[in-house]
Design a protein around this motif. Structure first.
Motif, short mmCIF file in Angstrom:
data_model
loop_
_atom_site.label_atom_id
_atom_site.label_comp_id
_atom_site.label_asym_id
_atom_site.label_seq_id
_atom_site.Cartn_x
_atom_site.Cartn_y
_atom_site.Cartn_z
N GLN A 65 -1.02 8.09 5.94
CA GLN A 65 -0.79 7.00 5.00
C GLN A 65 -0.37 7.54 3.64
OE1 GLN A 65 -0.37 3.95 5.27
NE2 GLN A 65 -0.51 3.17 3.17
N ALA A 66 -0.99 8.64 3.20
CA ALA A 66 -0.65 9.23 1.91
C ALA A 66 0.80 9.69 1.89
CB ALA A 66 -1.59 10.40 1.61
N ALA A 67 1.26 10.26 3.00
CA ALA A 67 2.66 10.69 3.08
C ALA A 67 3.60 9.51 3.01
CB ALA A 67 2.88 11.47 4.38
N ARG A 68 3.20 8.40 3.62
CA ARG A 68 4.05 7.21 3.63
C ARG A 68 4.29 6.67 2.23
NH1 ARG A 68 1.15 4.28 6.99
NH2 ARG A 68 2.17 5.17 8.81
N ILE A 69 3.28 6.78 1.35
CA ILE A 69 3.42 6.24 0.00
C ILE A 69 3.63 7.34 -1.05
CG2 ILE A 69 2.09 4.17 0.55
CD1 ILE A 69 -0.31 5.43 -0.84
N ASP A 70 3.95 8.54 -0.57
CA ASP A 70 4.32 9.66 -1.45
C ASP A 70 3.21 10.06 -2.40
OD1 ASP A 70 6.02 11.64 -2.45
OD2 ASP A 70 6.84 10.32 -4.01
N THR A 71 1.98 10.17 -1.88
CA THR A 71 0.87 10.62 -2.72
C THR A 71 0.29 11.95 -2.23
OG1 THR A 71 -0.69 9.26 -1.44
CG2 THR A 71 0.24 8.30 -3.46
N VAL A 72 1.10 12.71 -1.48
CA VAL A 72 0.71 14.06 -1.04
C VAL A 72 1.44 15.09 -1.89
CG1 VAL A 72 0.67 15.71 0.87
CG2 VAL A 72 0.35 13.28 1.32
N LYS A 104 0.24 3.08 -7.22
CA LYS A 104 -0.39 1.83 -7.60
C LYS A 104 -1.91 2.03 -7.65
CE LYS A 104 3.21 -1.03 -5.49
NZ LYS A 104 3.51 -2.06 -4.46
N PRO A 105 -2.59 1.34 -8.57
CA PRO A 105 -4.05 1.51 -8.68
C PRO A 105 -4.79 1.34 -7.36
CG PRO A 105 -3.22 0.27 -10.55
CD PRO A 105 -2.05 0.44 -9.61
N ALA A 106 -4.35 0.40 -6.54
CA ALA A 106 -5.04 0.14 -5.27
C ALA A 106 -4.83 1.26 -4.26
CB ALA A 106 -4.56 -1.18 -4.67
N MET A 107 -3.87 2.16 -4.52
CA MET A 107 -3.55 3.23 -3.59
C MET A 107 -4.04 4.60 -4.08
SD MET A 107 -1.85 1.90 -0.98
CE MET A 107 -3.07 0.58 -1.04
N ARG A 108 -4.76 4.63 -5.18
CA ARG A 108 -5.17 5.92 -5.75
C ARG A 108 -6.02 6.75 -4.80
NH1 ARG A 108 -6.77 3.67 -11.79
NH2 ARG A 108 -4.63 3.57 -12.60
N HIS A 109 -6.78 6.09 -3.95
CA HIS A 109 -7.65 6.84 -3.06
C HIS A 109 -6.88 7.59 -1.97
CE1 HIS A 109 -7.01 2.92 -1.20
NE2 HIS A 109 -7.34 3.44 -0.03
N PHE A 110 -5.55 7.37 -1.87
CA PHE A 110 -4.75 8.10 -0.91
C PHE A 110 -4.15 9.38 -1.48
CE2 PHE A 110 -4.50 3.93 1.29
CZ PHE A 110 -4.95 4.35 2.53
N ARG A 111 -4.40 9.68 -2.73
CA ARG A 111 -3.84 10.89 -3.33
C ARG A 111 -4.52 12.12 -2.73
NH1 ARG A 111 -4.21 9.22 -9.66
NH2 ARG A 111 -6.37 8.97 -9.01
N THR A 112 -3.73 13.12 -2.41
CA THR A 112 -4.28 14.35 -1.83
C THR A 112 -3.41 15.55 -2.18
OG1 THR A 112 -5.03 15.36 0.26
CG2 THR A 112 -3.03 14.05 0.35
N VAL A 113 -4.05 16.70 -2.30
CA VAL A 113 -3.38 17.96 -2.62
C VAL A 113 -3.76 18.98 -1.55
CG1 VAL A 113 -3.25 19.89 -4.24
CG2 VAL A 113 -3.30 17.54 -5.11
N ILE A 114 -2.77 19.67 -1.00
CA ILE A 114 -2.98 20.65 0.07
C ILE A 114 -2.37 21.98 -0.36
CG2 ILE A 114 -2.56 21.22 2.49
CD1 ILE A 114 -2.24 18.18 2.99
N VAL A 115 -3.18 23.03 -0.42
CA VAL A 115 -2.72 24.35 -0.87
C VAL A 115 -2.91 25.36 0.25
CG1 VAL A 115 -2.87 26.13 -2.64
CG2 VAL A 115 -3.46 23.75 -3.21
N GLY A 116 -1.82 26.03 0.64
CA GLY A 116 -1.88 27.06 1.68
C GLY A 116 -1.96 28.45 1.07
N PHE A 117 -2.72 29.33 1.73
CA PHE A 117 -2.93 30.69 1.26
C PHE A 117 -2.58 31.69 2.38
CE2 PHE A 117 -5.66 27.99 -1.28
CZ PHE A 117 -5.56 28.52 -2.56
N PRO A 118 -1.31 31.95 2.63
CA PRO A 118 -0.91 32.82 3.74
C PRO A 118 -1.38 34.25 3.61
CG PRO A 118 0.97 32.32 2.33
CD PRO A 118 -0.13 31.39 1.92
#
Length: 216
Positions: A65-72, A104-118
């Motif tokens: 869902q986060a990817a769908r609304i561009d919050t990743v 949007k304020p109602a979508m804030r809980h979908f924000r996510t950050v992913i960090v890779g460490f190869p």
């Protein structure tokens, strides 16, 4: 051995990108590059179903869902096991990055950050990243945020199928997201998280926990 501060880093190192930006980057470089591998894992694994998951739907519906609304936001760090201070600063900055994701304020809980460490794909690297995770535990809980770790050798069991290992990834990953109401099964496993969960969702969270414990 050269440390992170003494060697030339790729232009993408430590920078946060939207998924669309990562696709553009991946299209212009070798598909086995680190940023392309991270993107492929997110799209082909986290955002899809798995026969051993034990339920229908994506491995991580939250990420889909986060990817769908561009919050990743995705990032690659070439920190090594000896670069703990640099890694700590990057992850602390990732919390700020999370809050800066527009939505949007109602979508804030979908924000996510992913960090890779190869470059931390070793026993020493995994141990360092686990320390980073532990050092941010109360910082994240105080802000109703979750910080999770994934790596190739993870033995964490699945919630619906204990034989499944959902937190395995092609490179070590630290991910930050909002604590959400559906996190009751996770809160039930960790006393400190349960306190933060009930503080955030006192009524609905209590109901979800009661239902979770009743269901076994």
């Amino acid at each position: 051995m050269l440390t992170m501060t003494a060697k030339a880093m790729p232009a993408t190192d430590g920078r946060f990108f939207r998924m669309k930006e990562v696709r553009d980057i991946a299209n212009g470089i070798s598909q086995d590059s680190d940023i392309a591998r991270l993107l492929d894992w997110v799209e082909s694994y986290l955002m899809n179903g798995h026969p051993d998951l034990g339920r229908t739907g994506a491995v991580c519906p939250f990420t889909r869902q986060a990817a769908r609304i561009d919050t990743v936001r995705l990032a690659i760090s070439h920190a090594r096991p000896e670069d703990e201070d640099t890694t700590f600063a990057l992850i602390r900055g990732a919390f700020t990055e999370l809050e800066a994701i527009p939505c949007k304020p109602a979508m804030r809980h979908f924000r996510t950050v992913i960090v890779g460490f190869p470059d931390c794909d070793s026993a020493e690297g995994i141990a360092m990243l686990k320390r980073i995770q532990r050092r941010h535990r109360f910082y994240s809980l105080a802000r109703a945020r979750m910080i999770g770790m994934m790596h190739a050798g993870s033995e964490d069991r699945g919630l619906w199928n204990p034989e499944f290992r959902p937190l395995r990834s092609p490179m070590p990953v630290l991910a930050i997201r909002h604590l959400v109401e559906n996190d009751a099964p996770f809160a039930a496993l960790h006393p400190a998280l349960m306190v933060a969960y009930l503080a955030r969702f006192p009524i609905k969270g209590t109901r979800r926990l009661v239902n979770h414990f009743r269901s076994g």
